[in-house]
Every structure is written in structure tokens, then in C-alpha cells.
Motif scaffolding. Structure first.
Motif, PDB file in Angstrom:
ATOM      1  N   THR A  57       0.799  -0.927   0.060  1.00 48.12           N
ATOM      2  CA  THR A  57       0.156  -0.031   0.138  1.00 48.12           C
ATOM      3  C   THR A  57       0.925   1.176   0.018  1.00 48.12           C
ATOM      4  O   THR A  57       0.588   2.234  -0.597  1.00 48.12           O
ATOM      5  CB  THR A  57      -0.892  -0.009   1.233  1.00 48.12           C
TER       6      THR A  57
ATOM      7  N   HIS B 252     -10.535  -7.095   4.288  1.00 47.70           N
ATOM      8  CA  HIS B 252     -10.335  -5.715   3.823  1.00 47.70           C
ATOM      9  C   HIS B 252      -8.900  -5.309   3.791  1.00 47.70           C
ATOM     10  O   HIS B 252      -8.526  -4.277   4.399  1.00 47.70           O
ATOM     11  CB  HIS B 252     -11.259  -4.797   4.580  1.00 47.70           C
TER      12      HIS B 252
ATOM     13  N   ALA C  15      -7.858  -2.199   2.226  1.00 45.99           N
ATOM     14  CA  ALA C  15      -8.463  -0.892   2.767  1.00 45.99           C
ATOM     15  C   ALA C  15      -7.863  -0.722   4.143  1.00 45.99           C
ATOM     16  O   ALA C  15      -7.533   0.463   4.455  1.00 45.99           O
ATOM     17  CB  ALA C  15      -9.908  -1.373   2.942  1.00 45.99           C
ATOM     18  N   LYS C  16      -7.532  -1.555   4.888  1.00 46.49           N
ATOM     19  CA  LYS C  16      -7.216  -1.351   6.345  1.00 46.49           C
ATOM     20  C   LYS C  16      -6.014  -0.889   6.253  1.00 46.49           C
ATOM     21  O   LYS C  16      -5.305   0.127   6.880  1.00 46.49           O
ATOM     22  CB  LYS C  16      -7.160  -2.655   6.890  1.00 46.49           C
TER      23      LYS C  16
ATOM     24  N   ARG D 201      -4.615   1.114   4.056  1.00 44.78           N
ATOM     25  CA  ARG D 201      -4.663   2.275   3.580  1.00 44.78           C
ATOM     26  C   ARG D 201      -4.754   3.170   4.651  1.00 44.78           C
ATOM     27  O   ARG D 201      -4.259   4.054   4.945  1.00 44.78           O
ATOM     28  CB  ARG D 201      -5.768   2.231   2.480  1.00 44.78           C
ATOM     29  N   GLU D 202      -5.645   2.421   5.534  1.00 43.61           N
ATOM     30  CA  GLU D 202      -6.006   3.481   6.882  1.00 43.61           C
ATOM     31  C   GLU D 202      -4.746   3.729   7.497  1.00 43.61           C
ATOM     32  O   GLU D 202      -4.755   4.825   7.889  1.00 43.61           O
ATOM     33  CB  GLU D 202      -7.189   2.747   7.750  1.00 43.61           C
TER      34      GLU D 202
END
Ligand code: NFS
Ligand code: SF4
Length: 656
Positions: free
Chosen positions: A274, A372, A375-376, A378-379
Motif C-alpha cells: 500500500t 479488507h 483498505a485497512k 490504507r487507513e
């Protein structure tokens, strides 16, 4: 106490970067180094293993006045029980890691973890073949399903059939030994539960019986680790040689600096991917980009596969924040000091926990899930960019210490390199060099850091001493981290420290692999990966045994954990011994309160399994003892083979 002595006590390390940070800090921000000093003197009952808190009548401590616990338990029972509960703790931790890999791969097969894919189908096929699964006509998904079923069975089954991950990874003689001694685990989880039951108040009082159950548990640990390594390779690729850098100098004041810390590549691989994708966001925040770096074993995982730099190892994990340049530290499981949080409060650094079973009060928590994953991740990276913005205008002082690192030596990568010399029998390149006296044997450096000894000193000293004496060196875990930080994982170290034989051996490999290594040269110490990857090092020993046609106790291979700390290190040491490997530990474990249990570890283990422990805290003396252990084996191997030739017997002597 003089000021100087006081300062030395609070700076128990030889890592020059860590020393700089500690020196500047002058004890203002409390770290593990200070807490160790405050903790002195530590309790000698606990230290020697003679304190029992297994039932609510305790703690019972063995003294001259009270030579038994309230229930009548002798010191040897208490020490043995404590020891095998530590093995069980380590086994639980490693198998938790392996199980997590398993969940992720199941999830992927069932379509719930779509950010993951089978990166290394060739490894999948190798593992399947080893397990005896017919692969023809099956696609990767189907084959993986079958491999996972076997892994689940090794984790959970209740019958006494040998577990596949044990039976198919050790030489026949060893498996026979394991079966004869009745220490073949039914399955990983069953064995953990058995040991907890066997050590309950009023259960087993027989120290020998307890220790044998401990060894069975250690074999369960071995399986959990091997499963973790194999599944990680299938999911993320089998490591190949990569170059990178190590120590605090890898922090870059102009980048968003993210440290991945913990153990499981499931998370760290995603963070690294990421971060690569989010360069533009970082640039928009005024950074040159995003730089990931690793601490402890998850650091080893992403170093081995992605060339991510090593920031530091276990003991100095709090210190990078004190440079002012650490924007975020994302952690998963194991070896994460709760103390990280307090240090982070003095800076802009975000500490982010990610796992349900490893939280720190007050830290950010991003609940990671395989469903996810990206997405995680990315957070987390977004949080790091936020933190970077806050860093502006604050002082940054990074010790300019870093070393070049060549890592990525899975057994497959080692074989590939050796095959440039002998394509048919790559491992024979090592056995020939030992037979010819060019190498004195092979030593694995493993394990942690421990403030009982000077941080990184024992690792460094023993490595240099053995290199000088022509020992082929491999390393994993924080031992490898130590070697990386101290500049021992590169070709310059070969020039500087290797004896003539080792130098010649490495140069032959360099010559033969000129084209393959693409300008890289081989290092002094071969980094085989994280702690679960100690199974790679065992696979190497096993291959050496196969090549020589002997059982493991004849192979001139020794393991050393100079600065062991965790329960995981206790369980690893125990399976190494059970599998026939002499194992040096540089911090005497909590067994010395019972001469009987101590004797089992040092002598009886040798009589039964061929492996045994060597306790030695002085690194110079340890190096001598390790060399003696190698020489004894090389000598015996030679004598047994001469006898075999002379009397023309098919089999080599089975004794050791
Ligand atoms: Ni191993 Fe790796 Fe390091 Fe020790 Fe901890 S990180 S799993 S336990 S401290 S070597
Ligand atoms: Fe004491 Fe026995 Fe209870 Fe242990 S099990 S705490 S030795 S009474």
C-alpha cells in the motif's frame, strides 16, 4: 555509584546507533534499558525456576527450610512444570501465527480475502509433493485446498497417526526415535491442551515424564512453525537474495517513515504494498515518499521478500521514536513492548495496533481483517501521512549508522546458489567442504535480545569468532537483525572476519554464481528469515543428514541463541535438541534450581536424542564450546565412515 557506572548500566548495548540515542536521552525518556536497572535485584526463586504459582495456595518457593511445596511437590517437579509451561507458551504463539496464515489462505480459497493470491505456485507444488498429495491434473486452488486440509489435521486431529508436517520433514532415523520415545504429537492443539492438563496442580510429579511431554510439545511447536513458513512462501513467495540496509540510518527525514513491527507477514506485506501505491498522497503532504522499515520478525519477513530495510531488533524497538523521525509504528503480534506507547507520547509518532489479541491501551487500533486487507492497510498509511504533517518544524536527529545487507536465503535460494557448483547434488558442496576440512561445520544463530547480557554483544562476538574459525553461518530472527545492524550481512564482512577456509568457500560460490547474483556478492552470514523460519535452518540440517546418509545427531551443525528472551525461544531450543542438535543458550534459563532437570537438559537429552543444551553466558567461552561441539561431530562422522568402509557394512554406526 559513580555517574559513569550509572550511565553504563542504562546503556547496555553495543549497537552504535542505539548508544547515540541513549546517550542523548540521558534517561529523560524511560526505556527498557532503564527499567531493567530499576528492576534489580530480580528474584532468585523465579530466576532458578523454584517458584510455583500453579495453585492458589502458592506461591510456594523451595528453600533450605521448606524443601517442598505445600502439596509436597519437590523442586524438580516445580522446575520441570514451569519449564514445560514455557515451552507451551512458545508453541501457542508460533501456532497462533501458523493458524492465522491458515485462516487467510482458507479465506482466499472461499473468496473472502481477495487482496491475497497464490504468489508461489511452484512452492505449493513442492509442499504438496512432500506431503504426498498427488498434484497431477489439479489446479492450484484445488491443490491448495488439499494441502490446507492436511495442515488443519496436523493442528487438530485426535488419533495417533504421525503428523504429516513432522513425518515428511525429518529423516527416517529421527522419526523412528520420536516414535520410539512416544513423543510424536497427536496434533498441535491437542498437545498444547495435554501439557496444560499434565501440569495442573496434583497431576504429573515425575520430572522425566514432564520433560518428555515438554519435548512432545516442542515438536508441536516445530510443526506450527514449519506450517507458517510453508504457507507464507505459498502466499507471498519463497525468498531469493535481495540487498537492503540496516540500522537507524535507514530513517529518512524527508520521507513518511513507517515501521512494521511484530511477526506476521499477512499485515506487513500489505502495508508495504500500500505504501508503494500511496506515494502521491505522501508527496501532496510535502514528503518525498513513504519509507517502510522493519523491526523484529515481521521486519525479517518483508526484508526477505521485498528488500525492506531493517530498522532495529527487539531490545531497541523503543529508540527509533527518539530520533524524532518515526512517524508511525504498526504492530501485529508478539515481542511488542507495551512501553512503546509511553515513548510515543513524547513525540508525534502514532502507535497502531491491528490484531484482536494484541492491543495496547491508548494506542490507535485499526482492526485488521483479511477481507479488507488493502483498505485497512490504507487507513494505517493515511495515519502515517497525518503524523508526518505534524512532524514539520520539530527537531529530528538520526544517528547516521547503517550497513549494507544481503538477505533472502531460503533453503531453495541456498540450493540454487550451491547448484552452480554441483547441479546434481547442491548440498554436497557443503558436505564436501566439511569433509575436506575447509569448513568446520554449520552454525545457526537464532533468538532474541535480553538485557541480562549486553545488547548485541554476544551475537556479534560469537559470529566473528566462528567466522574466523571457518564455520558456515546462518541466522534468523533478532540474531539476524543483530548481524544486519552490526554490518555482518554483507561481503565486506567476509573480507574482514572470515577465516581462509570460509573465505575460499564463499568465493567459490561467488565465482560460480557471477551471472545469477547480478553483481551481488554473498554475505558472511546467510539470513534465513524470521523465527518461524528456523525450520528453514532445520531443513538445511536435515538435507545435510540426507546427503551424508546419517541421522541428525551426526551432522556437524550447532544452534546458538546467545541472547534468548521469549518463551518461543525456549520452545525452539527444545525442539532443536529433540531433533538432535546441540544448542547453545547465552542466558541460562530458569532450570538451575533443580540439578535433576538441569542434568536432563544437559546430559540425558544427549543420551536419548543426541542433541543437548550448552548454557554459557560468556560469548568467548561460548564460541569455544560451539567449536568443540562441531569438532566432536566432524571427528565422529569421519571415524564412523572409516569403520563403515573398513568393515564394508551398509549402515553407518547408529550411535552418537
Ligand atoms: Ni523470535 Fe521474532 Fe526477536 Fe525473539 Fe521476538 S522478534 S519470533 S522471539 S525477540 S527473535
Ligand atoms: Fe504450592 Fe503445590 Fe500449589 Fe504449586 S501446586 S503452588 S507447589 S501447593
Amino acid at each position: 555509584m559513580s555517574e559513569e557506572k550509572k550511565k553504563a548500566d542504562h546503556m547496555r548495548t553495543i549497537d552504535p546507533a542505539a548508544l547515540k540515542v541513549l546517550d542523548r536521552n540521558e534517561g529523560r525518556i524511560e526505556t527498557a534499558y532503564d527499567r531493567y536497572v530499576k528492576m534489580q535485584p530480580q528474584c532468585n526463586f523465579g530466576r532458578t525456576g523454584v517458584c510455583c504459582r500453579i495453585c492458589l495456595q502458592g506461591p510456594c518457593r523451595i528453600t533450605k527450610k521448606s524443601s517442598k511445596g505445600i502439596c509436597g511437590a519437590h523442586g524438580y517437579t516445580i522446575v520441570a512444570r514451569n519449564l514445560i509451561r514455557a515451552i507451551t507458551g512458545g508453541t501457542s504463539a508460533h501456532s497462533d501465527h501458523g493458524r492465522h496464515m491458515l485462516y487467510t489462505l482458507w479465506g482466499m480459497l472461499e473468496g473472502h480475502a481477495s487482496d491475497y493470491a497464490i504468489e508461489d505456485p511452484a512452492k505449493l507444488r513442492r509442499v504438496a509433493r512432500r506431503l504426498g498429495v498427488a498434484a497431477d491434473g489439479k489446479d492450484d486452488q484445488e491443490l491448495l485446498g488439499e494441502v490446507l486440509k492436511i495442515a488443519v489435521s496436523d493442528f487438530t486431529k485426535l488419533n495417533t497417526e504421525p503428523c504429516k508436517w513432522l513425518e515428511t520433514t525429518v529423516v527416517e532415523g529421527r522419526m523412528q526415535k520420536i516414535t520410539d520415545c512416544n513423543i510424536s504429537p497427536r496434533s498441535i492443539q491437542t498437545t498444547i491442551a495435554e501439557t496444560m492438563a499434565q501440569t495442573h496442580m496434583g497431576m504429573d510429579a515425575d520430572p522425566v515424564n514432564l520433560i518428555f511431554q515438554g519435548l512432545k510439545t516442542a515438536l508441536a511447536d516445530y510443526m506450527g512453525m514449519h506450517i507458517a513458513t510453508d504457507l507464507s512462501d505459498i502466499l507471498f513467495g519463497t525468498p531469493k537474495p535481495v540487498t537492503s540496509e540496516a540500522n537507524f540510518g535507514v530513517l529518512d527525514p524527508e520521507m513518511v517513515n513507517i515501521a512494521v513491527h511484530g511477526h506476521n507477514p499477512i499485515l506487513s506485506e500489505m502495508i508495504v504494498r500500500t505504501a508503494r501505491e500511496m506515494k502521491a498522497e505522501a508527496e501532496a503532504a510535502g514528503a518525498k515518499g513513504i519509507k517502510c522499515m522493519g523491526i523484529c520478525c515481521t521486519g525479517n519477513e518483508v526484508l526477505m521478500r521485498q528488500g525492506v530495510p531493517v530498522l532495529t531488533n527487539f531490545l531497541s524497538q523503543e529508540l527509533p521514536m527518539m530520533t524524532g523521525a518515526m512517524d508511525l509504528m504498526v504492530v501485529d503480534v508478539q515481542c511488542i513492548m507495551p512501553g512503546l506507547k509511553a515513548v510515543s507520547e513524547c513525540f508525534h509518532t502514532r502507535i497502531v495496533t491491528t490484531m484482536d489479541n494484541a492491543k495496547i491501551p491508548g494506542a490507535y487500533h485499526v482492526a485488521f481483517s483479511e477481507e479488507h486487507a488493502m483498505a485497512k492497510a490504507r487507513e494505517v498509511v493515511e495515519l502515517a501521512i497525518e503524523a508526518f504533517k505534524e512532524r514539520k518544524g520539530k527537531p529530528v536527529d538520526i544517528p547516521q549508522v547503517k550497513h549494507k545487507v544481503t538477505a533472502g536465503f531460503s533453503l531453495e535460494a541456498m540450493e540454487e546458489i550451491l547448484s552452480a557448483v554441483n547441479p546434481e547434488q547442491p548440498i554436497k558442496v557443503i558436505t564436501d567442504a566439511v569433509d575436506a576440512g575447509q569448513l568446520r561445520g554449520v552454525v545457526l544463530f537464532a533468538g532474541c535480545n535480553n538485557l541480562r547480557v549486553l545488547h548485541d554483544k554476544s551475537h556479534t562476538t560469537i559470529i566473528q569468532e566462528l567466522a574466523k574459525n571457518n564455520v558456515l553461518l546462518v541466522a534468523t530472527g533478532c540474531a539476524a537483525g543483530s548481524a544486519a545492524k552490526m554490518g555482518l550481512l554483507n561481503e565486506d564482512a567476509v573480507e574482514q572476519y572470515a577465516g581462509e577456509g570460509l573465505k575460499a568457500f564463499i568465493n567459490t560460490l561467488n565465482e560460480a554464481n557471477k551471472d545469477k547474483l547480478g553483481g551481488k556478492k554473498l554475505p558472511l552470514v546467510f539470513h534465513m528469515g524470521s523465527c518461524v523460519d528456523n525450520t528453514r535452518a532445520f531443513d538445511l540440517t536435515n538435507s545435510l543428514a540426507v546427503q551424508w546418509g546419517v541421522d541428525i545427531p551426526k551432522v556437524p551443525f550447532v544452534a546458538s541463541a546467545p541472547e534468548a528472551m521469549s518463551e518461543k525461544a525456549v520452545s525452539i531450543g527444545s525442539w532443536l535438541v529433540t531433533l538432535g542438535i546441540p544448542t547453545h543458550v547465552g542466558v541460562v534459563p530458569e532450570v538451575t534450581g533443580s540439578a535433576l532437570v538441569d542434568g536432563i537438559a544437559l546430559q540425558i537429552a544427549h543420551d536419548v536424542y543426541g542433541g543437548y543444551f550448552i548454557w554459557e553466558e560468556d560469548p568467548e567461552k561460548a564460541a569455544v564450546k560451539i567449536l568443540e561441539a562441531l569438532d566432536e561431530r566432524t571427528w565422529k562422522l569421519k571415524v564412523h565412515r572409516q569403520a563403515q568402509e573398513k568393515y564394508e557394512t551398509a549402515a553407518i554406526s547408529a550411535g552418537w
